[in-house]
Design a protein around this motif. Structure first.
Motif, PDB file in Angstrom:
ATOM      1  N   LEU A 195      -6.669  -9.063   7.424  1.00 57.09           N
ATOM      2  CA  LEU A 195      -5.455  -8.393   7.887  1.00 57.09           C
ATOM      3  C   LEU A 195      -4.665  -7.853   6.700  1.00 57.09           C
ATOM      4  O   LEU A 195      -4.120  -6.737   6.758  1.00 57.09           O
ATOM      5  CB  LEU A 195      -4.601  -9.361   8.700  1.00 57.09           C
ATOM      6  CG  LEU A 195      -3.280  -8.811   9.246  1.00 57.09           C
ATOM      7  CD1 LEU A 195      -3.528  -7.639  10.182  1.00 57.09           C
ATOM      8  CD2 LEU A 195      -2.500  -9.911   9.975  1.00 57.09           C
ATOM      9  N   THR A 196      -4.584  -8.619   5.627  1.00 57.13           N
ATOM     10  CA  THR A 196      -3.857  -8.184   4.434  1.00 57.13           C
ATOM     11  C   THR A 196      -4.487  -6.932   3.835  1.00 57.13           C
ATOM     12  O   THR A 196      -3.787  -5.965   3.496  1.00 57.13           O
ATOM     13  CB  THR A 196      -3.832  -9.298   3.381  1.00 57.13           C
ATOM     14  OG1 THR A 196      -3.203 -10.456   3.937  1.00 57.13           O
ATOM     15  CG2 THR A 196      -3.067  -8.856   2.144  1.00 57.13           C
ATOM     16  N   VAL A 197      -5.812  -6.932   3.715  1.00 56.17           N
ATOM     17  CA  VAL A 197      -6.512  -5.779   3.148  1.00 56.17           C
ATOM     18  C   VAL A 197      -6.335  -4.556   4.048  1.00 56.17           C
ATOM     19  O   VAL A 197      -6.020  -3.455   3.579  1.00 56.17           O
ATOM     20  CB  VAL A 197      -8.008  -6.090   2.951  1.00 56.17           C
ATOM     21  CG1 VAL A 197      -8.773  -4.825   2.565  1.00 56.17           C
ATOM     22  CG2 VAL A 197      -8.193  -7.160   1.883  1.00 56.17           C
ATOM     23  N   ALA A 198      -6.531  -4.739   5.352  1.00 58.00           N
ATOM     24  CA  ALA A 198      -6.403  -3.619   6.290  1.00 58.00           C
ATOM     25  C   ALA A 198      -4.980  -3.068   6.278  1.00 58.00           C
ATOM     26  O   ALA A 198      -4.770  -1.845   6.302  1.00 58.00           O
ATOM     27  CB  ALA A 198      -6.791  -4.064   7.693  1.00 58.00           C
ATOM     28  N   GLY A 199      -3.979  -3.956   6.228  1.00 59.27           N
ATOM     29  CA  GLY A 199      -2.592  -3.508   6.199  1.00 59.27           C
ATOM     30  C   GLY A 199      -2.250  -2.756   4.933  1.00 59.27           C
ATOM     31  O   GLY A 199      -1.528  -1.750   4.966  1.00 59.27           O
ATOM     32  N   THR A 200      -2.782  -3.216   3.807  1.00 53.99           N
ATOM     33  CA  THR A 200      -2.513  -2.542   2.534  1.00 53.99           C
ATOM     34  C   THR A 200      -3.151  -1.155   2.506  1.00 53.99           C
ATOM     35  O   THR A 200      -2.526  -0.177   2.063  1.00 53.99           O
ATOM     36  CB  THR A 200      -3.039  -3.383   1.364  1.00 53.99           C
ATOM     37  OG1 THR A 200      -2.424  -4.678   1.402  1.00 53.99           O
ATOM     38  CG2 THR A 200      -2.724  -2.726   0.035  1.00 53.99           C
ATOM     39  N   VAL A 201      -4.379  -1.061   2.996  1.00 51.08           N
ATOM     40  CA  VAL A 201      -5.064   0.236   3.041  1.00 51.08           C
ATOM     41  C   VAL A 201      -4.333   1.198   3.980  1.00 51.08           C
ATOM     42  O   VAL A 201      -4.118   2.374   3.652  1.00 51.08           O
ATOM     43  CB  VAL A 201      -6.534   0.054   3.485  1.00 51.08           C
ATOM     44  CG1 VAL A 201      -7.184   1.408   3.750  1.00 51.08           C
ATOM     45  CG2 VAL A 201      -7.316  -0.714   2.436  1.00 51.08           C
ATOM     46  N   ALA A 202      -3.939   0.691   5.160  1.00 50.99           N
ATOM     47  CA  ALA A 202      -3.194   1.530   6.100  1.00 50.99           C
ATOM     48  C   ALA A 202      -1.869   1.976   5.490  1.00 50.99           C
ATOM     49  O   ALA A 202      -1.463   3.149   5.622  1.00 50.99           O
ATOM     50  CB  ALA A 202      -2.948   0.765   7.399  1.00 50.99           C
ATOM     51  N   GLY A 203      -1.183   1.064   4.800  1.00 50.02           N
ATOM     52  CA  GLY A 203       0.078   1.414   4.154  1.00 50.02           C
ATOM     53  C   GLY A 203      -0.099   2.483   3.097  1.00 50.02           C
ATOM     54  O   GLY A 203       0.729   3.398   2.976  1.00 50.02           O
ATOM     55  N   PHE A 204      -1.182   2.391   2.319  1.00 47.61           N
ATOM     56  CA  PHE A 204      -1.451   3.401   1.288  1.00 47.61           C
ATOM     57  C   PHE A 204      -1.612   4.783   1.924  1.00 47.61           C
ATOM     58  O   PHE A 204      -1.013   5.764   1.466  1.00 47.61           O
ATOM     59  CB  PHE A 204      -2.709   3.032   0.511  1.00 47.61           C
ATOM     60  CG  PHE A 204      -3.065   4.031  -0.564  1.00 47.61           C
ATOM     61  CD1 PHE A 204      -2.485   3.955  -1.813  1.00 47.61           C
ATOM     62  CD2 PHE A 204      -3.981   5.041  -0.311  1.00 47.61           C
ATOM     63  CE1 PHE A 204      -2.797   4.880  -2.802  1.00 47.61           C
ATOM     64  CE2 PHE A 204      -4.296   5.971  -1.291  1.00 47.61           C
ATOM     65  CZ  PHE A 204      -3.712   5.887  -2.541  1.00 47.61           C
ATOM     66  N   GLY A 206       0.802  -1.217   0.000  1.00 55.52           N
ATOM     67  CA  GLY A 206       0.000   0.000   0.000  1.00 55.52           C
ATOM     68  C   GLY A 206       0.834   1.265   0.000  1.00 55.52           C
ATOM     69  O   GLY A 206       0.505   2.248  -0.671  1.00 55.52           O
ATOM     70  N   SER A 207       1.941   1.258   0.750  1.00 61.50           N
ATOM     71  CA  SER A 207       2.711   2.494   0.924  1.00 61.50           C
ATOM     72  C   SER A 207       3.447   2.922  -0.342  1.00 61.50           C
ATOM     73  O   SER A 207       3.614   4.122  -0.588  1.00 61.50           O
ATOM     74  CB  SER A 207       3.708   2.338   2.075  1.00 61.50           C
ATOM     75  OG  SER A 207       4.731   1.407   1.760  1.00 61.50           O
ATOM     76  N   LEU A 208       3.896   1.973  -1.167  1.00 64.22           N
ATOM     77  CA  LEU A 208       4.629   2.347  -2.384  1.00 64.22           C
ATOM     78  C   LEU A 208       3.736   3.099  -3.377  1.00 64.22           C
ATOM     79  O   LEU A 208       4.108   4.198  -3.815  1.00 64.22           O
ATOM     80  CB  LEU A 208       5.259   1.104  -3.027  1.00 64.22           C
ATOM     81  CG  LEU A 208       6.341   0.394  -2.196  1.00 64.22           C
ATOM     82  CD1 LEU A 208       6.901  -0.797  -2.953  1.00 64.22           C
ATOM     83  CD2 LEU A 208       7.451   1.351  -1.805  1.00 64.22           C
ATOM     84  N   PRO A 209       2.562   2.567  -3.743  1.00 60.93           N
ATOM     85  CA  PRO A 209       1.693   3.378  -4.608  1.00 60.93           C
ATOM     86  C   PRO A 209       1.199   4.630  -3.912  1.00 60.93           C
ATOM     87  O   PRO A 209       1.003   5.676  -4.549  1.00 60.93           O
ATOM     88  CB  PRO A 209       0.534   2.431  -4.951  1.00 60.93           C
ATOM     89  CG  PRO A 209       0.573   1.355  -3.946  1.00 60.93           C
ATOM     90  CD  PRO A 209       1.999   1.214  -3.534  1.00 60.93           C
ATOM     91  N   GLY A 210       0.984   4.561  -2.592  1.00 61.70           N
ATOM     92  CA  GLY A 210       0.558   5.744  -1.865  1.00 61.70           C
ATOM     93  C   GLY A 210       1.584   6.858  -1.928  1.00 61.70           C
ATOM     94  O   GLY A 210       1.245   8.037  -2.084  1.00 61.70           O
ATOM     95  N   ALA A 211       2.871   6.487  -1.809  1.00 63.71           N
ATOM     96  CA  ALA A 211       3.938   7.484  -1.881  1.00 63.71           C
ATOM     97  C   ALA A 211       4.003   8.130  -3.263  1.00 63.71           C
ATOM     98  O   ALA A 211       4.190   9.344  -3.392  1.00 63.71           O
ATOM     99  CB  ALA A 211       5.278   6.829  -1.544  1.00 63.71           C
ATOM    100  N   TRP A 212       3.846   7.322  -4.309  1.00 66.54           N
ATOM    101  CA  TRP A 212       3.881   7.841  -5.678  1.00 66.54           C
ATOM    102  C   TRP A 212       2.714   8.800  -5.926  1.00 66.54           C
ATOM    103  O   TRP A 212       2.882   9.898  -6.456  1.00 66.54           O
ATOM    104  CB  TRP A 212       3.848   6.682  -6.661  1.00 66.54           C
ATOM    105  CG  TRP A 212       3.980   7.090  -8.098  1.00 66.54           C
ATOM    106  CD1 TRP A 212       2.976   7.414  -8.961  1.00 66.54           C
ATOM    107  CD2 TRP A 212       5.195   7.245  -8.831  1.00 66.54           C
ATOM    108  NE1 TRP A 212       3.475   7.739 -10.196  1.00 66.54           N
ATOM    109  CE2 TRP A 212       4.845   7.648 -10.147  1.00 66.54           C
ATOM    110  CE3 TRP A 212       6.544   7.068  -8.527  1.00 66.54           C
ATOM    111  CZ2 TRP A 212       5.796   7.878 -11.135  1.00 66.54           C
ATOM    112  CZ3 TRP A 212       7.487   7.286  -9.518  1.00 66.54           C
ATOM    113  CH2 TRP A 212       7.111   7.700 -10.793  1.00 66.54           C
TER     114      TRP A 212
END
Length: 275
Positions: A155-164, A101-107
């Protein structure tokens, strides 16, 4: 051009007056503040870049991200004595989930920052600083280790959303995002707080590189070349301050320290909103 009328070259004007010891000293103070709570201090550096050095909002974000990148790159191996890198690698699944999530979120966050006008960007940054102040005040002091909050795909979905969301915030402010990553790792994934500190660095480093590469498509590299001396000196001061803050960790009680630091961020947020 006078100091009261910043104009398009306000940042260059401010840096031309800045001496090397002052840049190092400012970085050291910021690093010490961050080190006292186990962070890099970028959230305190950003208001200083805009307020004291009178940088334009986007320039401040880019330089803040560059300094944060230096600090995080140095901090991860320095923590290896406390948290072995093998233990970090053993939690690669947690890191990968948040990075998804965080990599596309950062971009995307960097793209938003470059498209916003200066006034809107500063107000967005002010709101995010207020959010970080709240997280700092109410989310610090967690211990973790109680197990993940969710399991399996949830957990995977929640973690990806939080990372974004964290990736977007990190790009918009030019910070590493540890102030948001650590509570997420502790509360959502049930990670011990010491391990969470190292995992947050492992997530922050590639996240910042992606955000920085997005800024590099615009004008960040030219800006860094012009201000490389300032960036290196302030980053070095931040590293020294973070080391000092780490040594002082626990000397000042959290019940006194955290409200003061949260108040500093809130005051900075108000000033940035009104700037």
């Amino acid at each position: 051009m006078t100091p009261e009328s910043p104009g398009p070259r306000a940042g260059a004007f401010a840096f031309s007056r800045l001496r090397a010891p002052a840049a190092f000293a400012c970085g050291a103070v910021i690093g010490t503040l961050g080190g006292l709570i186990g962070l890099g201090g970028a959230e305190f550096r950003l208001p200083l870049l805009i307020g004291a050095f009178r940088l334009k909002a986007l320039d401040a974000v880019i330089l803040n991200k560059a300094m944060s990148l230096v600090v995080v790159a140095a901090a991860l191996p320095l923590r290896a004595g406390t948290v072995p890198l093998g233990l970090v690698a053993a939690n690669g699944g947690v890191v990968a989930t948040l990075l998804a999530g965080s990599l596309p979120g950062a971009w995307i966050g960097a793209g938003w920052a470059m498209r916003m006008d200066a006034a809107r960007l500063q107000r967005v940054m002010a709101a995010l600083l207020a959010l970080i102040a709240a997280v700092l005040l109410f989310g610090h002091g967690l211990t973790g280790g109680a197990g993940p909050l969710l399991e399996g795909p949830a957990l995977t979905v929640a973690g990806t959303v939080a990372g974004f969301a964290i990736g977007v915030v990190a790009s918009l402010l030019g910070v590493a995002g540890g102030e948001l990553l650590i509570p997420t790792l502790v509360l959502l994934f049930g990670v011990d707080v010491k391990l969470a500190g190292s995992l947050s660095l492992a997530i922050s480093l590639p996240t910042m590189i992606v955000g920085f590469s997005r800024y590099a498509r615009d004008r960040s590299l030219a800006l860094l070349v012009r201000q490389r001396g300032f960036v290196l000196l302030m980053a070095a001061g931040s590293l020294a301050g973070a080391f000092i803050g780490g040594l002082l960790l626990g000397v000042v009680p959290d019940r006194l320290l955290l409200p003061v630091l949260a108040a500093i961020l809130l005051l900075s947020a108000v000033r940035m909103w009104r700037h």
